[in-house]
Design a protein around this motif. Structure first.
Motif, PDB file in Angstrom:
ATOM      1  N   GLY A 299       0.792  -1.226   0.000  1.00  0.00           N
ATOM      2  CA  GLY A 299       0.000   0.000   0.000  1.00  0.00           C
ATOM      3  C   GLY A 299       0.817   1.265   0.000  1.00  0.00           C
ATOM      4  N   ALA A 300       2.144   1.155  -0.126  1.00  0.00           N
ATOM      5  CA  ALA A 300       3.021   2.322  -0.092  1.00  0.00           C
ATOM      6  C   ALA A 300       4.393   1.920  -0.629  1.00  0.00           C
ATOM      7  CB  ALA A 300       3.157   2.858   1.334  1.00  0.00           C
ATOM      8  N   PRO A 301       5.235   2.898  -0.988  1.00  0.00           N
ATOM      9  CA  PRO A 301       6.602   2.561  -1.422  1.00  0.00           C
ATOM     10  C   PRO A 301       7.389   1.895  -0.309  1.00  0.00           C
ATOM     11  CG  PRO A 301       6.014   4.803  -2.081  1.00  0.00           C
ATOM     12  CD  PRO A 301       4.935   4.335  -1.140  1.00  0.00           C
ATOM     13  N   LEU A 302       8.526   1.315  -0.657  1.00  0.00           N
ATOM     14  CA  LEU A 302       9.370   0.587   0.296  1.00  0.00           C
ATOM     15  C   LEU A 302       9.950   1.509   1.366  1.00  0.00           C
ATOM     16  CD1 LEU A 302      11.271  -1.669  -2.252  1.00  0.00           C
ATOM     17  CD2 LEU A 302       9.334  -2.310  -0.794  1.00  0.00           C
ATOM     18  N   THR A 303      10.160   0.928   2.559  1.00  0.00           N
ATOM     19  CA  THR A 303      10.666   1.678   3.704  1.00  0.00           C
ATOM     20  C   THR A 303      12.096   1.252   4.025  1.00  0.00           C
ATOM     21  OG1 THR A 303       8.409   1.659   4.612  1.00  0.00           O
ATOM     22  CG2 THR A 303      10.204   2.333   6.089  1.00  0.00           C
ATOM     23  N   PRO A 304      13.093   2.112   3.787  1.00  0.00           N
ATOM     24  CA  PRO A 304      14.481   1.747   4.106  1.00  0.00           C
ATOM     25  C   PRO A 304      14.695   1.562   5.603  1.00  0.00           C
ATOM     26  CG  PRO A 304      14.391   3.647   2.619  1.00  0.00           C
ATOM     27  CD  PRO A 304      12.997   3.429   3.146  1.00  0.00           C
ATOM     28  N   VAL A 305      15.476   0.540   5.967  1.00  0.00           N
ATOM     29  CA  VAL A 305      15.814   0.283   7.366  1.00  0.00           C
ATOM     30  C   VAL A 305      17.312   0.369   7.603  1.00  0.00           C
ATOM     31  CG1 VAL A 305      15.847  -1.488   9.182  1.00  0.00           C
ATOM     32  CG2 VAL A 305      13.791  -1.151   7.810  1.00  0.00           C
ATOM     33  N   ARG A 306      18.093  -0.239   6.714  1.00  0.00           N
ATOM     34  CA  ARG A 306      19.545  -0.292   6.916  1.00  0.00           C
ATOM     35  C   ARG A 306      20.255  -0.351   5.571  1.00  0.00           C
ATOM     36  NH1 ARG A 306      22.676  -4.809   7.036  1.00  0.00           N
ATOM     37  NH2 ARG A 306      20.878  -6.180   7.398  1.00  0.00           N
ATOM     38  N   GLU A 307      21.349   0.423   5.456  1.00  0.00           N
ATOM     39  CA  GLU A 307      22.138   0.399   4.238  1.00  0.00           C
ATOM     40  C   GLU A 307      22.898  -0.920   4.119  1.00  0.00           C
ATOM     41  OE1 GLU A 307      24.703   3.751   4.026  1.00  0.00           O
ATOM     42  OE2 GLU A 307      23.080   5.192   3.716  1.00  0.00           O
ATOM     43  N   LEU A 308      23.076  -1.390   2.882  1.00  0.00           N
ATOM     44  CA  LEU A 308      23.846  -2.595   2.612  1.00  0.00           C
ATOM     45  C   LEU A 308      25.247  -2.221   2.150  1.00  0.00           C
ATOM     46  CD1 LEU A 308      21.059  -4.623   0.782  1.00  0.00           C
ATOM     47  CD2 LEU A 308      21.726  -4.741   3.199  1.00  0.00           C
ATOM     48  N   SER A 309      26.082  -3.216   1.894  1.00  0.00           N
ATOM     49  CA  SER A 309      27.484  -2.944   1.574  1.00  0.00           C
ATOM     50  C   SER A 309      27.637  -2.192   0.258  1.00  0.00           C
ATOM     51  CB  SER A 309      28.285  -4.247   1.527  1.00  0.00           C
ATOM     52  OG  SER A 309      27.797  -5.098   0.498  1.00  0.00           O
ATOM     53  N   GLN A 310      26.748  -2.457  -0.708  1.00  0.00           N
ATOM     54  CA  GLN A 310      26.842  -1.754  -1.978  1.00  0.00           C
ATOM     55  C   GLN A 310      26.144  -0.397  -1.890  1.00  0.00           C
ATOM     56  OE1 GLN A 310      28.841  -2.790  -4.440  1.00  0.00           O
ATOM     57  NE2 GLN A 310      29.295  -4.405  -2.954  1.00  0.00           N
ATOM     58  N   PRO A 311      26.829   0.675  -2.260  1.00  0.00           N
ATOM     59  CA  PRO A 311      26.252   2.025  -2.147  1.00  0.00           C
ATOM     60  C   PRO A 311      24.897   2.136  -2.829  1.00  0.00           C
ATOM     61  CG  PRO A 311      28.581   2.148  -2.710  1.00  0.00           C
ATOM     62  CD  PRO A 311      28.197   0.701  -2.791  1.00  0.00           C
ATOM     63  N   GLY A 312      23.947   2.741  -2.131  1.00  0.00           N
ATOM     64  CA  GLY A 312      22.614   2.952  -2.678  1.00  0.00           C
ATOM     65  C   GLY A 312      21.653   1.806  -2.456  1.00  0.00           C
ATOM     66  N   GLN A 313      22.154   0.659  -1.979  1.00  0.00           N
ATOM     67  CA  GLN A 313      21.298  -0.503  -1.718  1.00  0.00           C
ATOM     68  C   GLN A 313      20.912  -0.531  -0.240  1.00  0.00           C
ATOM     69  OE1 GLN A 313      20.496  -2.766  -4.399  1.00  0.00           O
ATOM     70  NE2 GLN A 313      21.417  -1.057  -5.506  1.00  0.00           N
ATOM     71  N   PHE A 314      19.701  -0.961   0.061  1.00  0.00           N
ATOM     72  CA  PHE A 314      19.271  -0.977   1.466  1.00  0.00           C
ATOM     73  C   PHE A 314      18.277  -2.097   1.738  1.00  0.00           C
ATOM     74  CE2 PHE A 314      16.780   2.217  -0.878  1.00  0.00           C
ATOM     75  CZ  PHE A 314      15.483   1.788  -0.665  1.00  0.00           C
ATOM     76  N   LEU A 315      18.277  -2.541   2.992  1.00  0.00           N
ATOM     77  CA  LEU A 315      17.280  -3.493   3.483  1.00  0.00           C
ATOM     78  C   LEU A 315      16.010  -2.740   3.822  1.00  0.00           C
ATOM     79  CD1 LEU A 315      16.579  -6.385   4.543  1.00  0.00           C
ATOM     80  CD2 LEU A 315      17.432  -5.606   6.768  1.00  0.00           C
ATOM     81  N   CYS A 316      14.874  -3.323   3.476  1.00  0.00           N
ATOM     82  CA  CYS A 316      13.588  -2.669   3.737  1.00  0.00           C
ATOM     83  C   CYS A 316      12.891  -3.279   4.954  1.00  0.00           C
ATOM     84  CB  CYS A 316      12.672  -2.809   2.520  1.00  0.00           C
ATOM     85  SG  CYS A 316      13.350  -2.118   1.010  1.00  0.00           S
ATOM     86  N   LYS A 317      11.983  -2.519   5.512  1.00  0.00           N
ATOM     87  CA  LYS A 317      11.181  -3.008   6.642  1.00  0.00           C
ATOM     88  C   LYS A 317      10.241  -4.117   6.182  1.00  0.00           C
ATOM     89  CE  LYS A 317       7.557  -0.720   7.971  1.00  0.00           C
ATOM     90  NZ  LYS A 317       6.661   0.328   8.521  1.00  0.00           N
ATOM     91  N   GLU A 318       9.781  -4.036   4.956  1.00  0.00           N
ATOM     92  CA  GLU A 318       8.781  -4.959   4.435  1.00  0.00           C
ATOM     93  C   GLU A 318       9.360  -6.365   4.221  1.00  0.00           C
ATOM     94  OE1 GLU A 318       7.657  -0.871   3.774  1.00  0.00           O
ATOM     95  OE2 GLU A 318       9.434  -1.967   3.134  1.00  0.00           O
ATOM     96  N   ARG A 319       8.509  -7.367   4.377  1.00  0.00           N
ATOM     97  CA  ARG A 319       8.851  -8.770   4.115  1.00  0.00           C
ATOM     98  C   ARG A 319       7.744  -9.397   3.269  1.00  0.00           C
ATOM     99  NH1 ARG A 319      13.811 -11.031   6.552  1.00  0.00           N
ATOM    100  NH2 ARG A 319      14.690  -9.150   7.499  1.00  0.00           N
ATOM    101  N   VAL A 320       8.116 -10.439   2.515  1.00  0.00           N
ATOM    102  CA  VAL A 320       7.124 -11.092   1.665  1.00  0.00           C
ATOM    103  C   VAL A 320       7.130 -12.602   1.890  1.00  0.00           C
ATOM    104  CG1 VAL A 320       7.140  -9.348  -0.150  1.00  0.00           C
ATOM    105  CG2 VAL A 320       8.744 -11.266  -0.271  1.00  0.00           C
ATOM    106  N   ARG A 321       6.040 -13.233   1.511  1.00  0.00           N
ATOM    107  CA  ARG A 321       5.934 -14.698   1.488  1.00  0.00           C
ATOM    108  C   ARG A 321       6.061 -15.146   0.036  1.00  0.00           C
ATOM    109  NH1 ARG A 321       0.832 -18.076   3.869  1.00  0.00           N
ATOM    110  NH2 ARG A 321       2.120 -17.927   5.743  1.00  0.00           N
ATOM    111  N   LEU A 322       6.897 -16.169  -0.189  1.00  0.00           N
ATOM    112  CA  LEU A 322       7.026 -16.766  -1.512  1.00  0.00           C
ATOM    113  C   LEU A 322       6.139 -18.003  -1.574  1.00  0.00           C
ATOM    114  CD1 LEU A 322      10.914 -16.664  -2.017  1.00  0.00           C
ATOM    115  CD2 LEU A 322       9.234 -14.867  -2.472  1.00  0.00           C
TER     116      LEU A 322
END
Length: 234
Positions: free
Chosen positions: A60-83
């Protein structure tokens, strides 16, 4: 010269030739490639990259950044999904940002078997004709006709790192992982971008086979892995 003596001479000649070929292979495997400097090795666990439209459909909204990853500009999001696959389900799968033009899910071969999906080994972004998968959240569901892949093992390098290691973008190299269970991985894709930070990415299956920990590093063995002597050659 009797038959026994002749056989011993022939065996000696053969041993000499084999040793010479082996020495030549070792030399060619290390020429022009930096085999001394270490490369950090990171474990890339299963995760999803979402398009903005799919993120909104799921959350219902764009992704929410939580933590930066090792590659610049990449980040872990708060959201999770089921496969959701044809035969199984995997919950609590990480979502990485930023949003992409097309959604993509990266899993290991073990994960693919759990899902019952035939996920091909591909470079990230190469999803044409790959396996389909269903993504679900508490708020929505999205079906991907393609996008499920097993990411090919790869190394991120800046342009300066590539010069230092003697490789170029899209080269295939061999890397020795140096940990409790050392092994050599073949066909490791080199990805070069001036903004990349040096890091090799392997999936959970590869990490387990090497006894991966954060202390594990890798060293180049050579380019274009060849069958002869199990070594890589330039």
């Amino acid at each position: 010269m009797n038959e026994k003596a002749l056989q011993e001479v022939l065996e000696g000649v053969i041993r000499g030739v084999v040793q010479q070929l082996g020495n030549q292979s070792v030399t060619s495997a290390t020429t022009d490639v930096n085999t001394e400097d270490s490369i950090p090795v990171e474990l890339s666990a299963r995760h999803a990259h979402l398009s903005e439209a799919d993120a909104i459909a799921l959350f219902g909204a764009p992704l929410t950044p939580v933590r930066e990853l090792s590659q610049p500009g990449q980040f872990l999001c708060k959201e999770r999904v089921r496969l959701i696959g044809p035969k199984g389900v995997i919950d609590n799968v990480a979502v990485l940002g930023p949003s992409r033009g097309s959604s993509q899910v990266e899993v290991s071969k073990t994960d693919a078997r759990i899902l019952g999906a035939d996920a091909p080994v591909r470079q990230s972004g190469d999803i044409n004709g790959s396996a389909g998968i269903i993504l679900a959240s508490q708020n929505g569901i999205v079906g991907l006709e393609e996008g499920l892949i097993v990411a090919s093992r790869h190394i991120h390098m800046s342009t300066e790192d590539a010069k230092r290691f003697g490789v170029a973008d899209n080269d295939l190299v061999c890397v020795r992982l140096e940990g409790d269970r050392p092994l050599i991985l073949e066909d490791v894709l080199v990805r070069v971008n001036e903004n990349f930070k040096l890091a090799m990415h392997i999936d959970a299956d590869e990490g387990n086979s090497a006894g991966w920990s954060k202390a594990v590093s890798g060293k180049l063995v050579g380019k274009k892995c060849g069958a002869a002597h199990g070594l890589c050659k330039n």
